[in-house]
Design a protein around this motif. Structure first.
Motif, PDB file in Angstrom:
ATOM      1  N   ARG A 326       0.840  -1.203   0.000  1.00  0.00           N
ATOM      2  CA  ARG A 326       0.000   0.000   0.000  1.00  0.00           C
ATOM      3  C   ARG A 326       0.877   1.257   0.000  1.00  0.00           C
ATOM      4  O   ARG A 326       0.645   2.205  -0.754  1.00  0.00           O
ATOM      5  CB  ARG A 326      -0.925  -0.017   1.222  1.00  0.00           C
ATOM      6  CG  ARG A 326      -1.726   1.261   1.356  1.00  0.00           C
ATOM      7  CD  ARG A 326      -2.749   1.190   2.466  1.00  0.00           C
ATOM      8  NE  ARG A 326      -2.151   1.001   3.794  1.00  0.00           N
ATOM      9  CZ  ARG A 326      -2.829   1.011   4.934  1.00  0.00           C
ATOM     10  NH1 ARG A 326      -4.139   1.175   4.896  1.00  0.00           N
ATOM     11  NH2 ARG A 326      -2.237   0.836   6.092  1.00  0.00           N
ATOM     12  N   GLU A 330       0.892   4.316  -2.712  1.00  0.00           N
ATOM     13  CA  GLU A 330       0.632   5.691  -2.245  1.00  0.00           C
ATOM     14  C   GLU A 330       1.792   6.625  -2.616  1.00  0.00           C
ATOM     15  O   GLU A 330       1.576   7.779  -2.995  1.00  0.00           O
ATOM     16  CB  GLU A 330       0.402   5.684  -0.725  1.00  0.00           C
ATOM     17  CG  GLU A 330      -0.956   5.093  -0.357  1.00  0.00           C
ATOM     18  CD  GLU A 330      -1.180   4.966   1.151  1.00  0.00           C
ATOM     19  OE1 GLU A 330      -2.354   4.850   1.563  1.00  0.00           O
ATOM     20  OE2 GLU A 330      -0.191   4.962   1.916  1.00  0.00           O
ATOM     21  N   LYS A 334       1.589   9.946  -4.914  1.00  0.00           N
ATOM     22  CA  LYS A 334       2.082  11.231  -4.395  1.00  0.00           C
ATOM     23  C   LYS A 334       3.087  11.847  -5.373  1.00  0.00           C
ATOM     24  O   LYS A 334       3.069  13.056  -5.630  1.00  0.00           O
ATOM     25  CB  LYS A 334       2.722  11.014  -3.021  1.00  0.00           C
ATOM     26  CG  LYS A 334       3.247  12.288  -2.394  1.00  0.00           C
ATOM     27  CD  LYS A 334       3.709  12.100  -0.975  1.00  0.00           C
ATOM     28  CE  LYS A 334       4.147  13.427  -0.361  1.00  0.00           C
ATOM     29  NZ  LYS A 334       5.188  14.141  -1.086  1.00  0.00           N
ATOM     30  N   GLY A 347      -9.062   8.208  -3.970  1.00  0.00           N
ATOM     31  CA  GLY A 347      -7.811   8.541  -3.286  1.00  0.00           C
ATOM     32  C   GLY A 347      -7.929   8.407  -1.780  1.00  0.00           C
ATOM     33  O   GLY A 347      -9.037   8.333  -1.222  1.00  0.00           O
ATOM     34  N   GLY A 348      -6.787   8.327  -1.137  1.00  0.00           N
ATOM     35  CA  GLY A 348      -6.744   8.235   0.332  1.00  0.00           C
ATOM     36  C   GLY A 348      -7.122   6.847   0.829  1.00  0.00           C
ATOM     37  O   GLY A 348      -7.242   5.887   0.056  1.00  0.00           O
ATOM     38  N   ARG A 349      -7.321   6.777   2.155  1.00  0.00           N
ATOM     39  CA  ARG A 349      -7.677   5.495   2.776  1.00  0.00           C
ATOM     40  C   ARG A 349      -9.099   5.587   3.321  1.00  0.00           C
ATOM     41  O   ARG A 349      -9.475   6.643   3.833  1.00  0.00           O
ATOM     42  CB  ARG A 349      -6.747   5.187   3.950  1.00  0.00           C
ATOM     43  CG  ARG A 349      -5.301   5.021   3.527  1.00  0.00           C
ATOM     44  CD  ARG A 349      -4.422   4.766   4.747  1.00  0.00           C
ATOM     45  NE  ARG A 349      -3.031   4.598   4.328  1.00  0.00           N
ATOM     46  CZ  ARG A 349      -2.037   4.327   5.157  1.00  0.00           C
ATOM     47  NH1 ARG A 349      -2.269   4.198   6.455  1.00  0.00           N
ATOM     48  NH2 ARG A 349      -0.811   4.186   4.706  1.00  0.00           N
ATOM     49  N   MET A 361      -7.070   0.732   0.990  1.00  0.00           N
ATOM     50  CA  MET A 361      -6.881   2.014   0.287  1.00  0.00           C
ATOM     51  C   MET A 361      -8.015   2.165  -0.715  1.00  0.00           C
ATOM     52  O   MET A 361      -8.560   1.176  -1.212  1.00  0.00           O
ATOM     53  CB  MET A 361      -5.485   2.093  -0.330  1.00  0.00           C
ATOM     54  CG  MET A 361      -5.289   1.731  -1.752  1.00  0.00           C
ATOM     55  SD  MET A 361      -3.555   2.031  -2.283  1.00  0.00           S
ATOM     56  CE  MET A 361      -3.734   3.513  -3.290  1.00  0.00           C
TER      57      MET A 361
END
Ligand code: NAD
Length: 477
Positions: A326, A330, A334, A347-349, A361
């Motif tokens: 993960r 990520e 980024k 996007g994000g968790r 995720m």
């Protein structure tokens, strides 16, 4: 506690050491297994070599019959093997069941070939001698498998090997041994003779398989760096190799494409198994005339991906297999955002109850991802999709080939000329035209460039587990 399988029996590691297998959705321990080493590989290789003496000499039709029964036994256990795969790997129950079924199907598909080994008769010009080309088993083969598709990738190696009369030492990934053990045990319960398939566990067993003198061919699926290391070590023994390595499959969507079908295809191609697939749509190139419309349709498709524990029925995307995996994806996202990319969706968790202990995720779709950024130049092994605007097919093909990898590829278009240019010009082992990136048993599968070499699936894979011998016959009158 699960055990390794050597000569048809459950065995512990010679060292007595064990390790824990954990659930990626909860962090809980699923089971403990033996941490095998070189001594265990030696035992397994000897067991395989012993079994080979009878298995390799069986009448092919007898071998086919045994393999069909073994495959049927694995099929009967799909409802046990599937959930085990979800618990150790994280994927959804639906995906696990499909994979457990594919394991059985693949054994059966190659069982059909077991009694159809064909050679050639060759006229030896200007002599009265007869020339033949016969195919023989290679001997003991090694199978080294990653964690993303433990069952199908094991079957891709075991099935052609044993159908051709070889015996196998199989090593699953350290983090996903359980469903594989259950599937191989099902084959044995269905009548596969002891020693034909042996399973060893533990990090060190991969290298020990590559170095073992009794093992004559290695089938490896793994990352490109692992493939290079295995190839260098296998060279010391001049072992035969099939290397199925990383990929970054391009997908071209042209101005005349059926956009609904294309978006649905990309959803499966990119997000199945939480994007942890070698053969996966990892870079999408869309014609500028339909770019905005495609983004809308792709977003709608991604909204269907409900993230959650794979054991829950409504989940459509499970967690990432490990926290490291993960973190890697990520970091790639980024890198793109820092270079000016924009998130179109996700996007994000995910947050809240049930998510804090797992490697979850959200799916993410990006655009304006600059050329040269990690998402376009490296393999992205997770649910992150870059969508790039192109102005014509020339640009699409140039960008598609601008990658060290060459595994799969696809094009969505109604224009035959476009389709044939993609077929002829994209550097890859597979091109899908207006169809979802799914590999078929009947077609040889394998990459070019840094995606490896050799084929799995198809008659071609069967042949890769045989050796050709030329024969000259004289003196018969
Ligand atoms: P990995 O390369 O880390 O490990 C794969 C297997 O090789 C594991 O069983 C591992 O223990 C073993 N291994 C690692 N180093 C070894 C060595 N030096 N000698 C012998 N064995 C060794 O890969 P992974 O992280 O488990 O899987 C993900 C990778 O696999 C991705 O790059 C993905 O693209 C690739 N993959 C390729 C295909 C394909 O068919 N081309 C399919 C699935 C996955």
């Amino acid at each position: 506690m699960a055990t390794m399988i050597i000569e048809g029996k459950g065995v512990q590691a010679a060292s007595g050491e064990t390790y824990e297998v954990r659930n990626p959705a909860t962090g809980e321990v699923v089971d403990k297994v033996p941490a095998g080493g070189a001594e265990d590989v030696d035992r397994a290789a000897r067991a395989a070599a012993k079994a080979q003496l009878t298995w390799g000499k069986l009448a092919p039709a007898e071998r086919a019959k045994i393999l069909h029964k073994a495959a049927a036994s694995a099929r009967e256990k799909v409802d046990v093997i599937g959930p085990l795969l979800t618990l150790e790997q994280g994927k959804t129950l639906l995906e696990s069941k499909l994979e457990a079924e594919r394991f059985a199907d693949n054994i059966a598909w190659f069982a059909d070939l077991a009694d159809k080994v064909h050679g050639q008769h060759v006229n030896l010009a200007s002599t009265k001698l007869t020339g033949l080309v016969v195919r023989r088993p290679i001997g003991v083969t090694g199978a080294i498998v990653p964690w993303n598709f433990p069952l199908t990738l094991a079957a891709n190696k075991i099935a052609p090997s044993i159908a051709a009369g070889n015996c196998v030492v199989l090593k699953p990934s350290t983090t996903t041994p359980l469903a594989t053990l259950a599937a191989v045990q099902a084959l044995i319960d269905g009548g596969l003779p002891e020693g034909v398939v042996n399973v060893v566990l533990g990090r060190e067993t991969g290298e020990a398989i590559v170095m073992h003198p009794l093992i004559r061919k290695i089938g490896l699926t793994g990352s490109t760096p692992t493939g290079k290391e295995v190839m260098a070590k296998a060279a010391r023994h001049l072992k035969k190799l099939t290397l199925e390595l990383g990929g970054s499959d391009p997908c071209l969507i042209m101005e005349d494409a059926d956009l609904d079908a294309a978006a649905a295809g990309v959803r499966v191609g990119r997000f199945f198994n939480a994007g942890q697939q070698c053969l996966s749509t990892k870079r999408v190139f869309v014609h500028e005339a339909v770019f905005d419309e495609f983004l809308e349709k792709m977003t709608a498709q991604a909204q269907r991906l409900k993230v959650g524990n794979g054991m829950e029925k409504e989940t459509r995307m499970g967690p990432m297999h490990t926290d490291t995996q993960r973190g890697e994806v990520e970091a790639q996202v980024k890198d793109a955002l820092d270079a000016g990319a924009r998130i179109v969706y996700g996007g994000g968790r995910p947050e809240g109850d049930g998510f804090d202990k797992g490697n979850f995720m959200n799916p993410v779709i990006l655009t304006d991802v600059p050329a040269g950024s990690r998402m376009l130049s490296e393999e992205v092994f997770g649910p992150a999709l870059p969508i790039v605007k192109i102005s014509d097919l020339d640009e699409g093909i140039r960008l598609a080939n601008d990658s060290p990898y060459g595994l799969g590829s696809s094009i969505w278009t109604r224009n035959m000329a476009y389709a044939f240019r993609a077929i002829n010009e994209i550097e890859a082992g597979y091109t899908w035209v207006n169809s979802v990136q799914i590999a078929y048993d009947e077609l040889p599968f394998g990459g070019t460039k840094q995606s490896g070499f050799g084929k799995e699936h198809g008659v071609e894979a069967f042949h890769e587990y045989t050796e050709m011998k030329s024969v000259v016959i004289g003196g018969l009158g």
